[in-house]
Motif scaffolding. Structure first.
Motif, PDB file in Angstrom:
ATOM      1  N   ALA A  74      -2.311 -12.889 -43.460  1.00  0.00           N
ATOM      2  CA  ALA A  74      -3.472 -13.491 -42.786  1.00  0.00           C
ATOM      3  C   ALA A  74      -4.597 -13.757 -43.777  1.00  0.00           C
TER       4      ALA A  74
ATOM      5  N   PRO B 196     -15.878 -15.197 -40.723  1.00  0.00           N
ATOM      6  CA  PRO B 196     -15.370 -15.800 -39.488  1.00  0.00           C
ATOM      7  C   PRO B 196     -15.452 -14.817 -38.310  1.00  0.00           C
TER       8      PRO B 196
ATOM      9  N   SER C 173     -11.902 -23.856 -44.524  1.00  0.00           N
ATOM     10  CA  SER C 173     -12.657 -22.643 -44.159  1.00  0.00           C
ATOM     11  C   SER C 173     -13.881 -22.519 -45.069  1.00  0.00           C
TER      12      SER C 173
ATOM     13  N   TRP D  98     -14.911 -11.062 -45.161  1.00  0.00           N
ATOM     14  CA  TRP D  98     -14.606 -10.642 -43.798  1.00  0.00           C
ATOM     15  C   TRP D  98     -15.242  -9.294 -43.491  1.00  0.00           C
TER      16      TRP D  98
ATOM     17  N   ALA E 207     -14.246 -10.139 -38.190  1.00  0.00           N
ATOM     18  CA  ALA E 207     -13.053 -10.907 -38.578  1.00  0.00           C
ATOM     19  C   ALA E 207     -11.778 -10.104 -38.341  1.00  0.00           C
TER      20      ALA E 207
ATOM     21  N   ASP F 183     -10.643 -17.430 -31.840  1.00  0.00           N
ATOM     22  CA  ASP F 183     -10.108 -17.764 -33.170  1.00  0.00           C
ATOM     23  C   ASP F 183      -8.992 -16.822 -33.620  1.00  0.00           C
ATOM     24  N   LEU F 184      -8.473 -16.018 -32.701  1.00  0.00           N
ATOM     25  CA  LEU F 184      -7.461 -15.010 -33.064  1.00  0.00           C
ATOM     26  C   LEU F 184      -6.188 -15.659 -33.595  1.00  0.00           C
ATOM     27  N   ARG F 185      -5.696 -15.160 -34.740  1.00  0.00           N
ATOM     28  CA  ARG F 185      -4.453 -15.694 -35.333  1.00  0.00           C
ATOM     29  C   ARG F 185      -3.316 -14.667 -35.313  1.00  0.00           C
TER      30      ARG F 185
ATOM     31  N   TRP G  38      -6.165 -17.584 -44.878  1.00  0.00           N
ATOM     32  CA  TRP G  38      -7.581 -17.945 -44.866  1.00  0.00           C
ATOM     33  C   TRP G  38      -8.025 -18.485 -46.225  1.00  0.00           C
TER      34      TRP G  38
ATOM     35  N   ARG H 194     -10.178 -12.826 -36.302  1.00  0.00           N
ATOM     36  CA  ARG H 194      -8.920 -13.495 -36.658  1.00  0.00           C
ATOM     37  C   ARG H 194      -7.736 -12.538 -36.569  1.00  0.00           C
TER      38      ARG H 194
END
Length: 833
Positions: free
Chosen positions: A54, A69, A64, A101, A124, A148-150, A58, A72
């Protein structure tokens, strides 16, 4: 190599490290949009495997900006104790990689100010527990918070898998996937036997779609040394727990050999006892010896964890509270008191030492009875053959579903069809019937068939086609109640002048009288009074006292270890004694073989013996204490149907005893006509011919044989709490006894006016499965049917029978009287041997 991974590879190189192939595989799979389960040994680098994909994504995203952020990565962990360590581990590479982050925690311990800020915007990366995640999902604006969760990482998934908290995680993940259909989820797991089922529960396959999930194995060859402390003399007539402290000098010598040791015990009571014993043996270790278990106050546990990291401690006596992934690299050896009772548990605990890739993990076992020597030998063998226990996921726990429905109604509301599809997308509820769904919905809207007259149980209302919570008091109660999936009925232990020490179970505290002394948190305490939910104490002058017993402490033998033990006993019968442990236990096995027999793996041994106490039946399925509890009650019930007879029962991990004033009708129950010409000493029949051990009507017979109503009421207390029927209130607002009373009343109301209530049926199912291991019991009976039953009449109790005799006496005698009585019994049997 994926171009996005270059900064990660360079960061590893700057630190003199080389990424393991399994780490690279996870990063690349993540960047390709895949999910999965990382199965790797403790200390192999699982955290960086799950995290750095992750981070790389980014860094590679040209669009970005370099600002911090919103959320995430969501990192779920089963234990609050792991949270601080995890936050630290996730932050470590960020500065070096110039990643701005924020990494924060959110648990029940997070301050109100931080929680208030997080309600507006999450960091983040957020490290949290299943309960805190469910609480976030009750916020009406949760969709904005998770926009915005990945990535979701579920740490220690093997710990959550077969629990209601695991189901809570499955439902939360289904919510998040509804928001982000391509959300990537990675589970992190140590030792487990059924990885496919674990992956399926975490990332269910959607019908008609190809799976985007994989299992990544990072089981690096890790040297493991499992040693056993052998007693100088072996008792041929052993009893549980007795041998433990006789090995104290050898345990002290082992601790002296290492710089830092963890001494694991299986129960909190045992941890308290060993802490006292080590301190008495080595008073000079005061300040360097610490105690850690789940009932101690959080501040005490955190102090111990910090002191261990800083190498200020020589030794910590602990329970499972320290065998999860807390990263204690300084520990160079682990000592296991008593049998680990499971293959995975021994592996997990051994892995706490040498907690770095390639380092040797060293565990020394100190058996608590002579028979545990066989368990330790069998566990080492099972580890060598990679035979690890499976963890079975739960099916359709409706109390968790009811709680989730109120959570979703609070979190902006839901429509019935959409939420049903979402719930059925989980493994736990994929078989949820329309009738069960309608029942759960009706239950939260109008309290079901029996509570519809009470407005406080009308928790959810339907407005414009959406189900919502409209009542502020219902919302407040529900948010307080979300943590009940893990709460136990415990009472706080506190000095009269302030400081909190931890918590003991209500059943222990209720027996204390003013002036009683007990050991807790490594201290001798005098009981002053019990007020509301607090046990008030002061330091005691006297050093004699009792140790609290916690109900959670009875670990049964695992299925894998049971199977291995039966195989080792069969080898011993055939004259094969492998390893130092089996050689040490030879004198005991020789007496057992001479007086009775060592059964083959497919034989069930039943011994009959008459003593001054009455007529005993000793039965040895080697299936673990819980299965034996159900089997003993079942066999006693079936025997007493043939002839009215009252039995006293005892059970341990190897077998059970039925004691009666007159002989039990065994031949009749086994369906044989006794023929004295066969010789009264020994006879056998095919298991399939024995109706006594039949699987027919198993559930009904077990429930009829036990005080099932009382057991179901106890189980229902937990179900009622989770389903939000019983409100525990703010701390100190309502006593555990009141909670118990109201859940008991609710049980009676349902039983009388709403017998079809599905929560009653769930209580019945959970008693059979969780308290009596019905499926394991059924498998054991099927095994008996496929093999032979051997009945041996012995003139006196055998070495296998002796611990069962002692366990029954333990219930009625004080520990001093018990020791005297056992010594006399041992001497009498030794003379015979």
């Amino acid at each position: 190599m994926h171009h996005a991974l270059r900064p990660i590879e360079e960061w590893f190189a700057r630190r003199g490290w080389t990424p393991f192939p399994f780490q690279q595989e996870v990063w690349q799979a993540y960047l390709a949009g895949e999910s999965g389960l990382i199965h790797a040994t403790t200390g192999a680098g699982k955290t960086y495997a799950a995290w750095l994909g992750a981070v790389a994504e980014w860094l590679a995203d040209k669009s970005s900006t370099r600002t911090t952020p919103a959320l995430r990565v969501l990192w779920i962990t089963p234990l609050r104790a792991l949270v601080a360590d995890t936050v630290e581990a996730l932050r470590a590479p960020l500065d070096d990689l110039d990643v701005p982050w924020q990494v924060e925690a959110r648990t029940g311990d997070t301050s109100a100010a931080v929680r208030a800020r997080q309600r507006l915007r999450l960091p983040a990366a957020l490290v949290t527990t299943p309960e805190s995640l469910s609480l976030l999902l009750t916020q009406p604006e949760w969709r904005d918070l998770f926009a915005d969760l990945r990535l979701v990482v579920v740490d220690e998934w093997h710990e959550l898998l077969s629990t209601k908290r695991g189901v809570q995680v499955e439902l939360a993940l289904a919510r998040l996937r509804g928001l982000h259909p391509h959300l990537r989820v990675w589970g992190v797991s140590a030792t487990m036997g059924n990885l496919d089922a674990a992956l399926d529960a975490l990332i269910p396959v959607i019908e008609g779609q190809p799976s985007r999930a994989r299992i990544v194995r990072g089981l690096l060859p890790k040297p493991m040394v499992i040693e056993t402390l052998l007693p100088e003399t072996i008792e041929r007539f052993p009893w549980a727990g007795h041998l433990g402290l006789t090995l104290l000098p050898q345990v002290v010598a082992t601790i002296e050999r290492g710089k830092t040791s963890l001494v694991f015990t299986n129960t909190r009571s045992q941890a308290e006892i060993w802490y006292q014993a080590l301190l008495e043996a080595r008073p000079d270790w005061a300040g360097m010896l610490a105690l850690h278990h789940g009932s101690l106050d959080r501040k005490v546990r955190e102090w111990v964890e910090e002191a261990l990291r800083a190498r200020r401690l020589r030794c910590v006596v602990c329970t499972s509270s320290l065998d999860l992934g807390v990263d204690f690299s300084p520990v160079d050896q682990v000592i296991q008191i008593g049998s680990p009772k499971g293959v995975a548990r021994l592996l997990q605990r051994a892995g706490r030492s040498g907690h770095r890739p390639g380092a040797v993990s060293r565990v020394t076992c100190a058996p608590a009875s002579a028979l545990e020597l066989i368990e330790i030998a069998a566990a080492r063998d099972a580890i060598a053959q990679e035979r690890i226990e499976a963890r079975q996921p739960l099916e359709t726990p409706l109390d968790v579903l009811v709680q989730h429905l109120v959570t979703c109604a609070l979190g902006g509301g839901f429509t019935a069809d959409e939420l049903l599809a979402e719930v059925r997308s989980t493994r736990a509820f994929r078989r949820l019937s329309d009738a069960e769904w309608q029942w759960a919905l009706d239950f939260v809207v109008r309290g079901g068939a029996s509570l519809h007259a009470y407005p406080e149980f009308h928790r959810v209302v339907k407005r414009d086609g959406r189900y919502v919570v409209a009542n502020a008091e219902v919302a407040r109660r529900h948010r307080i109640n979300i943590g009940t999936i893990v709460s136990e009925t415990t009472l706080k232990v506190q000095y009269t002048r302030g400081g909190v020490l931890g918590a003991v179970e209500e059943s222990f505290a209720a027996r204390l009288k003013t002036g009683d002394v007990f050991f807790f948190a490594g201290k001798a305490l005098e009981f002053v009074q019990l007020r509301d939910t607090t046990v008030f104490v002061r330091k005691a002058e006297r050093r004699e006292g009792v140790t609290p017993r916690w109900m959670g402490g009875r670990m049964p033998l695992s299925t894998e270890l049971s199977r291995a033990i039966r195989a080792w006993i069969e080898e011993a019968r055939n004259g094969i004694l492998r390893g130092a442990e089996m050689e040490a236990v030879r004198p005991l096995l020789e007496v057992q073989a001479r007086w009775s027999l060592l059964p083959d793996a497919d034989e069930l041994l039943i011994e009959r013996v008459q003593t001054r106490e009455g007529h005993h039946l000793f039965v040895y399925p080697f299936e673990g204490r819980l299965a034996h509890e159900g089997m003993a009650a079942l066999i006693a019930f079936r025997l007493s149907r043939l002839r009215p007879i009252t039995f006293t029962m005892a059970m341990n991990d190897y077998g059970f005893e039925l004691l009666a004033p007159e002989p039990a009708p065994l031949e009749e129950a086994l369906g044989v006509v006794f023929d004295s010409a066969r010789g009264a000493q020994r006879w056998s029949i095919a298991g399939a011919d024995a109706p006594l051990f039949s699987v027919q009507r198993l559930a009904d017979d077990i429930l009829a044989s036990l005080n099932a109503t009382e057991m179901m009421k106890r189980q229902f207390r937990e179900i009622a709490r989770i389903a939000g029927l019983v409100y525990e209130g703010y701390p100190g607002e309502k006593s555990a006894r009141q909670v118990q009373a109201s859940s008991s009343l609710m049980y009676d109301v349902f039983a009388q006016y709403d017998p079809e209530n599905r929560l009653l049926e769930q209580a019945r199912r959970e008693v059979l499965e969780r308290q009596l291991e019905q499926s394991r019991l059924a498998a054991a009976l099927a095994r008996v049917a496929a093999g032979r039953i051997v009945v041996v009449d012995t003139p006196r109790p055998t070495p296998f029978a002796f611990p069962l005799l002692v366990d029954r006496l333990r219930e009625s005698l004080s520990s001093e009287k018990l020791a005297d009585r056992v010594r006399k019994m041992q001497l009498a049997l030794e003379r015979e041997a």
